[in-house]
Motif scaffolding. Structure first.
Motif, PDB file in Angstrom:
ATOM      1  N   ILE A 139       0.848  -1.192   0.000  1.00 43.19           N
ATOM      2  CA  ILE A 139       0.000   0.000   0.000  1.00 43.19           C
ATOM      3  C   ILE A 139       0.884   1.243   0.000  1.00 43.19           C
ATOM      4  N   ALA A 140       0.723   2.078  -1.005  1.00 43.60           N
ATOM      5  CA  ALA A 140       1.475   3.329  -1.087  1.00 43.60           C
ATOM      6  C   ALA A 140       0.700   4.430  -0.369  1.00 43.60           C
ATOM      7  N   THR A 190       2.506  16.154  18.196  1.00 47.20           N
ATOM      8  CA  THR A 190       2.870  15.688  16.860  1.00 47.20           C
ATOM      9  C   THR A 190       1.819  14.707  16.371  1.00 47.20           C
ATOM     10  N   LYS A 191       1.274  14.976  15.195  1.00 47.83           N
ATOM     11  CA  LYS A 191       0.267  14.106  14.600  1.00 47.83           C
ATOM     12  C   LYS A 191       0.742  13.684  13.219  1.00 47.83           C
ATOM     13  N   LEU A 192       0.679  12.399  12.944  1.00 46.34           N
ATOM     14  CA  LEU A 192       1.013  11.891  11.615  1.00 46.34           C
ATOM     15  C   LEU A 192      -0.267  11.546  10.865  1.00 46.34           C
ATOM     16  N   VAL A 193      -0.425  12.071   9.638  1.00 39.14           N
ATOM     17  CA  VAL A 193      -1.600  11.808   8.806  1.00 39.14           C
ATOM     18  C   VAL A 193      -1.133  11.089   7.543  1.00 39.14           C
ATOM     19  N   ALA A 194      -1.715   9.928   7.271  1.00 42.27           N
ATOM     20  CA  ALA A 194      -1.380   9.152   6.083  1.00 42.27           C
ATOM     21  C   ALA A 194      -2.592   9.038   5.188  1.00 42.27           C
ATOM     22  N   THR A 195      -2.398   9.294   3.875  1.00 36.65           N
ATOM     23  CA  THR A 195      -3.477   9.184   2.888  1.00 36.65           C
ATOM     24  C   THR A 195      -2.975   8.354   1.729  1.00 36.65           C
ATOM     25  N   PRO A 196      -3.863   7.746   0.934  1.00 38.51           N
ATOM     26  CA  PRO A 196      -3.395   6.955  -0.217  1.00 38.51           C
ATOM     27  C   PRO A 196      -2.571   7.806  -1.177  1.00 38.51           C
ATOM     28  N   ALA A 197      -1.461   7.257  -1.617  1.00 38.92           N
ATOM     29  CA  ALA A 197      -0.593   7.994  -2.548  1.00 38.92           C
ATOM     30  C   ALA A 197      -1.159   7.886  -3.954  1.00 38.92           C
TER      31      ALA A 197
END
Length: 489
Positions: free
Chosen positions: A140-141, A482-489
């Motif tokens: 998953i990218a 600190t917050k990390l947000v990941a979304t589909p590339a």
């Protein structure tokens, strides 16, 4: 007394409203004259509860934490309002803190006001989002972005020795980062905090509840602030003993905790230094504001062969510094803050004598001071680095001289302390200086009189001197999550 402080006293600031204290009022004393200056609003437990509730609502229900430009605008308004009233603030500071008027042009007043500019600029220029780019995990990218966000509700508990500097060093960065604040100042200097209430309410666009100021002579209200689950972070400056209690109480709700605590900092004089100049400078600095500064160098470590010369230079410097009227432009050493603090200093002088120390100069109350909490600038000789007065923070105009047997021994003696807040090194050989700087475990170091205090410079300590840093970018980031947000590339 002046336009900022009405004759009947000051008010609390809760939810944008100036209000009297639920427990009436308490007196604030001029430490130079022992006279009552006036009265401050005395908050009740209900007032503290309301202040925390107002801060919580302001953070959760308004856009304060997300509008960086607006926060910068509001901080500049506060700076400008304080500048417009600086002479009234100066009068209050000298009278209530006992601060020599000469210091109000720097760290006791005008310096901290100017430092609000740094906090405002950071709100506008800080990199709030950082793109980590894309990465592939399990096929998953995803594109990842690091966000920095405000912690939430900050409880700020501050001491009496440099009230404007410490109040604003907490308020400025905390607000710039997007937090809301409940400020609980020391009961010895309530006016210096309370005067911010009308300036904020009447001269800034800071929304109601973003800043709440709760003055009280009840130390239990500080404990309530620490323990309340609606508070996300505590920033505390004060004694190490109280800092331990704050940390323990905050652990019940796993609050983020910043602690700036005590110090017993060493001035290390190497054998290639100008011994007399280094000893004189250190002696002068320990008398500034009657020694009521946690970062002052109160241990003078000198080469054994030059011990007598260093003592003579320190005696000469301290003999010329009389404890006196803080309104006099030439005064360096004003009063201690209270009778309680003077008794503490005098008790340590008795301990020094009992442990075999010699009072080389000072050691008593000035003969011409019938009133006021004054103690003469004092030099203690003839004690080891393990003596009580060389290990414990006295918080008065008292310097201890200790002999060392070379650079390594000086480093050992400097580190032979539970504290690690500040210090200084004096010498001419850059390599030797660097070795000492690298060897001493402390948060700030001055080399040959260099000044480390500035808005962009982080301040804090090692060991029992605290956790975290105040001021600078590092101090600003204490108030961020600190917050990390990941979304589909």
């Amino acid at each position: 007394m002046n336009g900022l402080v009405p004759p009947e006293g000051t008010s609390l600031l809760i939810g944008g409203t100036l209000s009297p204290g639920g427990s009436g009022a308490f007196a604030t004393i001029n430490p130079a004259t022992e006279e009552v200056l006036g009265y401050a609003a005395n908050a009740s437990a209900a007032d503290m509860d309301a202040a925390i509730g107002a801060a919580r609502a302001a953070f959760d229900e308004t856009g304060w934490s997300r509008d960086h430009a607006f926060r910068a605008h509001c901080l500049r308004q506060l700076r400008d309002a304080m500048r417009a009233h600086v002479e009234e603030l100066r009068e209050i500071t000298v009278a209530e803190v006992g601060a020599p008027v000469m210091l109000t042009g720097g760290p006791q007043l005008e310096g901290p006001i100017a430092d609000l500019s740094f906090a405002a600029d950071l709100a506008e220029t800080y990199t709030w989002d950082t793109d980590l780019g894309s990465a592939v995990q399990m096929g998953i990218a995803s594109r990842r972005v690091i966000r920095r966000e405000a912690v939430g509700v900050v409880g700020a508990i501050t001491p009496w020795n440099f009230p404007h500097q410490i109040n604003l060093a907490k308020l400025g960065p905390a607000l710039a980062a997007g937090n809301t604040v409940v400020l609980k100042p020391a009961p010895d200097t309530p006016w210096c905090a309370a005067v911010l209430g009308p300036l904020i309410a009447e001269h800034t666009d800071i929304p109601a509840g973003v800043v709440n100021i709760v003055t009280s002579d009840d130390h239990g209200l500080g404990a309530r602030l620490v323990e309340d689950p609606r508070v996300d972070m505590i920033t505390f400056t004060g004694s190490t003993q109280t800092g331990r209690a704050v940390m323990a109480a905050a652990s019940a709700t796993l609050k983020r905790t910043f602690l700036e605590l005590g110090g017993k900092s060493a001035a290390i004089v190497l054998d290639d230094a100008d011994i007399a100049a280094a000893a004189s400078y250190t002696a002068f600095s320990v008398a500034v504001h009657a020694g009521q500064g946690c970062a002052l160098t109160t241990r003078l470590l000198v080469p054994r062969a030059a011990y007598d010369d260093a003592v003579a230079a320190a005696i000469e410097a301290l003999s010329g510094l009389r404890a006196g009227d803080p309104t006099n432009p030439g005064t360096v050493c004003g009063p201690l803050i209270s009778a309680r603090q003077r008794e503490r200093v005098e008790r340590y002088l008795e301990i020094a004598r009992a442990e075999g120390g010699h009072i080389a100069v000072g050691g008593g109350r000035p003969e011409n001071a019938a009133r006021g909490y004054f103690v003469e600038p004092t030099l203690i000789t003839g004690v080891a680095n393990t003596a009580t007065v060389a290990q414990e923070e006295i918080f008065g105009p008292v310097l201890v001289v200790i002999a060392h047997d070379g650079d390594d021994d000086a480093i050992r003696l400097a580190n032979e302390s539970p504290y690690g807040l500040s210090g200084s090194v004096w010498g001419t050989d850059p390599e030797r200086i660097e070795r000492v700087v690298s060897g001493v475990r402390t948060g700030t170091l001055s080399v040959n009189g260099g000044l480390w205090y500035h808005a962009d410079a982080p301040f804090g300590g090692y060991k029992h001197s605290g956790i975290g840093r105040e001021m600078g970018v590092a101090g600003f980031e204490e108030y961020l999550e600190t917050k990390l947000v990941a979304t589909p590339a």
